[in-house]
Design an enzyme around this catalytic site. Structure first.
Site, PDB file in Angstrom:
ATOM      1  CG  ASP A  62      32.979  56.004  27.954  1.00 48.99           C
ATOM      2  OD1 ASP A  62      33.872  55.168  27.699  1.00 48.99           O
ATOM      3  OD2 ASP A  62      31.855  55.952  27.421  1.00 48.99           O
ATOM      4  CG  ASN A  89      41.588  48.735  36.668  1.00 51.07           C
ATOM      5  OD1 ASN A  89      42.023  47.604  36.823  1.00 51.07           O
ATOM      6  ND2 ASN A  89      40.303  49.037  36.874  1.00 51.07           N
ATOM      7  CE1 TYR A 166      40.854  41.315  28.536  1.00 48.36           C
ATOM      8  CE2 TYR A 166      42.232  39.363  28.753  1.00 48.36           C
ATOM      9  CZ  TYR A 166      41.752  40.562  29.268  1.00 48.36           C
ATOM     10  OH  TYR A 166      42.186  40.998  30.492  1.00 48.36           O
ATOM     11  CE  LYS A 170      43.642  43.813  29.118  1.00 46.25           C
ATOM     12  NZ  LYS A 170      43.561  45.096  29.854  1.00 46.25           N
ATOM     13  CB  THR A 201      36.641  41.098  38.778  1.00 41.12           C
ATOM     14  OG1 THR A 201      36.943  40.660  37.435  1.00 41.12           O
ATOM     15  CG2 THR A 201      37.941  41.277  39.556  1.00 41.12           C
TER      16      THR A 201
END
Length: 248
Positions: A62, A89, A166, A170, A201
């Site tokens: 985790d 990832n 988000y 990144k 996904t």
């Protein structure tokens, strides 16, 4: 797992792009470790790869938990003795917020914890093993939404995209990629970020986009880059499959 094969660890690897990366690296002769929060799901994914002739094992990992990451590093050290490739990832994204001004700070914090601090937590824990490799490679799963240049370009397809928390996570990951690449160059470890492109996904609601296999391609290419390959870069795959440099 044989110690003669290159050894790769992929986080968030029981499904989606992570599993596709593991499958593609395994098909190229890597022994792969699947880092997964849910060990049962990780074991099921590893068995799927083994059925395809790939040397694969799962490890509970985790990325948001210091103890979990530390135990995973100890276990891989004991079982493998080194690491040649680390693909960070594992990632988190919430449904579209109403606006940047109203986005939940709690949601932003969780995304930073996984997408930024999680990647660094894992990298720091596994660096001793990567330093034992003759050709260490670290790949950070970034996003086309991280680019400040594109965000300011009215001609860009990302101009009108929200997801501020988000995107910011990144962008922060990109900066850490550059800092790590500069610091680890003396150790022969190459560090790059990748944009998988819009991929269908679970994280994207299995909606529009290309397959996880296509999304995995730039990460696999950089995981296997040669001694004169790039470092401190941000890449995607072009239409012909070649790596294409992205705007930071």
């Amino acid at each position: 797992m044989t110690n003669l094969a290159p050894i790769a660890l992929i986080t968030g690897a029981n499904k989606g792009i992570g599993l596709a990366i593991a499958r593609q690296l395994g098909a190229q002769g890597h022994a792969v470790w699947l880092g997964c929060r849910d060990l049962a799901r990780g074991e099921a994914a590893a068995e799927q790869l083994r059925q395809a002739g790939i040397a694969a094992r799962a490890v509970q990992l985790d990325v948001t938990d210091d103890a979990s990451v530390g135990e995973a590093a100890r276990f891989v050290t004991q079982e493998a003795g080194r690491l040649d490739v680390l693909v960070n990832n594992a990632g988190l994204m919430f449904a579209p917020p109403p606006s940047t001004a109203q986005e939940s700070i709690g949601d932003m914090r969780q995304m930073f914890e996984t997408n930024v601090f999680g990647a660094m937590r894992v990298t720091q824990a596994f660096l001793p093993l990567l330093r034992l490799s003759a050709a260490g490679r670290i790949v950070m799963m970034s996003s086309g939404l991280s680019s400040l240049g594109d965000a300011l370009d009215m001609r860009s397809e990302t101009w009108g995209v929200g997801f501020a928390g988000y995107c910011a996570s990144k962008t922060a990951l990109n900066m850490l990629t550059v800092k790590l690449a500069k610091e680890l160059e003396r150790d022969g470890i190459k560090v790059n970020a990748v944009d998988p492109g819009l991929t269908s996904t679970d994280m994207t609601g299995n909606g529009a986009g290309h397959s996880p296999d296509d999304g995995a391609r730039p990460a696999v290419a950089l995981a296997m880059t040669h001694a004169y390959g790039p470092t401190a870069g941000f890449y995607a795959c072009g239409p012909s499959g070649d790596l294409v440099a992205k705007n930071w």
